[in-house]
Design an enzyme around this catalytic site. Structure first.
Site, short mmCIF file in Angstrom:
data_model
loop_
_atom_site.label_atom_id
_atom_site.label_comp_id
_atom_site.label_asym_id
_atom_site.label_seq_id
_atom_site.Cartn_x
_atom_site.Cartn_y
_atom_site.Cartn_z
N ASP A 1 0.84 -1.20 0.00
CA ASP A 1 0.00 0.00 0.00
C ASP A 1 0.88 1.25 0.00
O ASP A 1 1.63 1.50 0.94
CB ASP A 1 -0.87 -0.05 1.26
CG ASP A 1 -1.78 1.14 1.40
OD1 ASP A 1 -1.80 2.01 0.50
OD2 ASP A 1 -2.47 1.21 2.44
N ILE A 2 0.73 2.05 -1.02
CA ILE A 2 1.59 3.23 -1.20
C ILE A 2 1.37 4.28 -0.10
O ILE A 2 2.25 5.09 0.17
CB ILE A 2 1.36 3.84 -2.59
CG1 ILE A 2 2.52 4.74 -3.01
CG2 ILE A 2 0.04 4.59 -2.67
CD1 ILE A 2 2.51 5.12 -4.47
N GLY B 1 -9.65 3.49 -6.48
CA GLY B 1 -8.30 2.93 -6.60
C GLY B 1 -7.29 3.61 -5.68
O GLY B 1 -7.59 3.96 -4.54
N ASP C 1 -6.00 6.51 -5.92
CA ASP C 1 -6.40 7.90 -5.67
C ASP C 1 -7.27 7.99 -4.41
O ASP C 1 -7.03 8.81 -3.50
CB ASP C 1 -7.17 8.39 -6.92
CG ASP C 1 -7.38 9.89 -6.98
OD1 ASP C 1 -6.82 10.61 -6.14
OD2 ASP C 1 -8.10 10.34 -7.89
N SER D 1 -2.30 3.99 -14.54
CA SER D 1 -3.19 3.48 -15.60
C SER D 1 -3.42 1.97 -15.53
O SER D 1 -4.09 1.42 -16.41
CB SER D 1 -2.69 3.83 -17.01
OG SER D 1 -2.91 5.20 -17.30
N TYR E 1 -8.07 2.32 -15.47
CA TYR E 1 -7.75 2.79 -16.83
C TYR E 1 -7.27 1.69 -17.77
O TYR E 1 -7.06 1.94 -18.96
CB TYR E 1 -6.75 3.96 -16.78
CG TYR E 1 -7.38 5.28 -16.38
CD1 TYR E 1 -8.75 5.41 -16.11
CD2 TYR E 1 -6.61 6.44 -16.27
CE1 TYR E 1 -9.33 6.62 -15.74
CE2 TYR E 1 -7.19 7.66 -15.91
CZ TYR E 1 -8.55 7.75 -15.64
OH TYR E 1 -9.11 8.96 -15.29
N1 AR6 Z 1 -1.30 1.30 -3.12
C1 AR6 Z 1 -0.65 0.99 -4.27
N2 AR6 Z 1 -1.29 0.65 -5.41
C2 AR6 Z 1 -2.65 0.64 -5.37
C3 AR6 Z 1 -3.40 0.97 -4.23
C4 AR6 Z 1 -2.66 1.30 -3.06
N3 AR6 Z 1 -3.28 1.62 -1.91
N4 AR6 Z 1 -4.73 0.87 -4.53
C5 AR6 Z 1 -4.81 0.48 -5.82
N5 AR6 Z 1 -3.56 0.33 -6.33
P1 AR6 Z 1 -6.04 2.83 -10.30
P2 AR6 Z 1 -5.64 4.17 -12.89
C6 AR6 Z 1 -3.12 -0.07 -7.68
O1 AR6 Z 1 -7.33 2.29 -10.75
O2 AR6 Z 1 -5.76 2.88 -13.61
C7 AR6 Z 1 -9.19 6.50 -9.93
O3 AR6 Z 1 -10.57 6.48 -9.69
C8 AR6 Z 1 -4.11 -0.76 -8.58
O4 AR6 Z 1 -4.23 -2.14 -8.25
O5 AR6 Z 1 -5.94 3.38 -8.93
O6 AR6 Z 1 -4.54 5.13 -13.28
C9 AR6 Z 1 -8.70 7.88 -10.36
O7 AR6 Z 1 -9.44 8.93 -9.75
C10 AR6 Z 1 -3.46 -0.57 -9.95
O8 AR6 Z 1 -2.41 -1.52 -10.15
O9 AR6 Z 1 -5.50 4.02 -11.30
C11 AR6 Z 1 -8.93 7.86 -11.84
O10 AR6 Z 1 -10.26 8.19 -12.17
C12 AR6 Z 1 -2.81 0.82 -9.81
O11 AR6 Z 1 -2.80 1.11 -8.41
C13 AR6 Z 1 -8.65 6.42 -12.22
O12 AR6 Z 1 -8.92 5.66 -11.04
C14 AR6 Z 1 -3.55 1.93 -10.54
O13 AR6 Z 1 -4.95 1.69 -10.49
C15 AR6 Z 1 -7.21 6.22 -12.59
O14 AR6 Z 1 -7.04 4.90 -13.04
#
Ligand code: AR6
Length: 174
Positions: free
Chosen positions: A10-11, A32, A34, A121, A125
């Site tokens: 977890d970042i 996600g 964010d 992404s 995404y």
């Molecule tokens: N720590 C590290 N990585 C994580 C965490 C965490 N706590 N939670 C999820 N991931 P995503 P995107 C991973 O969907 O594809 C949002 O709603 C996840 O498993 O967070 O760039 C934004 O507001 C994946 O491998 O980002 C945008 O609308 C990675 O982080 C949209 O999603 C990125 O997944 C952006 O989509």
């Protein structure tokens, strides 16, 4: 290459100069990573995001990055970047590389050397994980970013293994 490290987890637990957020163009939170970053940072992060000026109705166009304070996170800054929506945005490979480059340039401008970075992404995404790893790690290893210490926080075994394989290929020079 030791300056690029892969971790599983977890970042929001990272203690670094800047935590990188995979945001959207509106930059007011989301799901996600964010959502996790905003929950851990608290309302100060949302307030800081609201202060970022809008350009044509958005705070951060795809492929660019913006920097804010980090609220309750153990970091000085959050760098918000927006990756491409795979299968929707044109030139996704260029936009994904731009997102990482913009992030790193902003980090350097603000004197940050230690960064925690998610797989931009690679969630909502929909970017194919292997291609995303090649782009993310390729940009991260560019000479321009030599002074940065980058820790990629990868969420889950599958993505970690894919990125580990790609990093090993880069190290082997293939
Ligand atoms: N720590 C590290 N990585 C994580 C965490 C965490 N706590 N939670 C999820 N991931 P995503 P995107 C991973 O969907 O594809 C949002 O709603 C996840 O498993 O967070 O760039 C934004 O507001 C994946 O491998 O980002 C945008 O609308 C990675 O982080 C949209 O999603 C990125 O997944 C952006 O989509």
């Amino acid at each position: 290459m030791t300056r690029v490290k892969l971790l599983q987890g977890d970042i929001t637990t990272a203690e670094v100069d800047a935590i990188v957020n995979a945001a959207n163009e509106v930059m007011l939170g989301g799901g996600g990573v964010d959502g996790a970053i905003h929950r851990a940072a608290g309302p100060a992060l949302l307030a800081a995001c609201r202060e970022v000026p809008q350009v044509s109705g958005v705070r951060c166009p795809t492929g660019e990055a913006r920097i804010t304070a980090a609220g309750a996170l153990k970091a000085r800054f959050v760098i918000h970047t927006v990756g491409p929506r795979y299968g929707i945005d044109a030139n996704p490979a260029q936009l994904l590389a731009d997102a990482y480059r913009s992030t790193y340039r902003l980090a350097l401008e603000h004197g940050c050397s230690r960064l925690a970075i998610p797989a931009i992404s690679c969630g909502v995404y929909g970017y194919p994980l292997d291609e995303a790893a090649r782009i993310a790690l390729g940009v991260s290893l560019e000479d321009e970013f030599n002074s940065l210490e980058m820790a990629f926080y990868l969420f889950g075994e599958e993505i970690y293994t894919i990125w580990e394989t790609v990093l090993a290929e880069y190290k082997a020079g293939t």
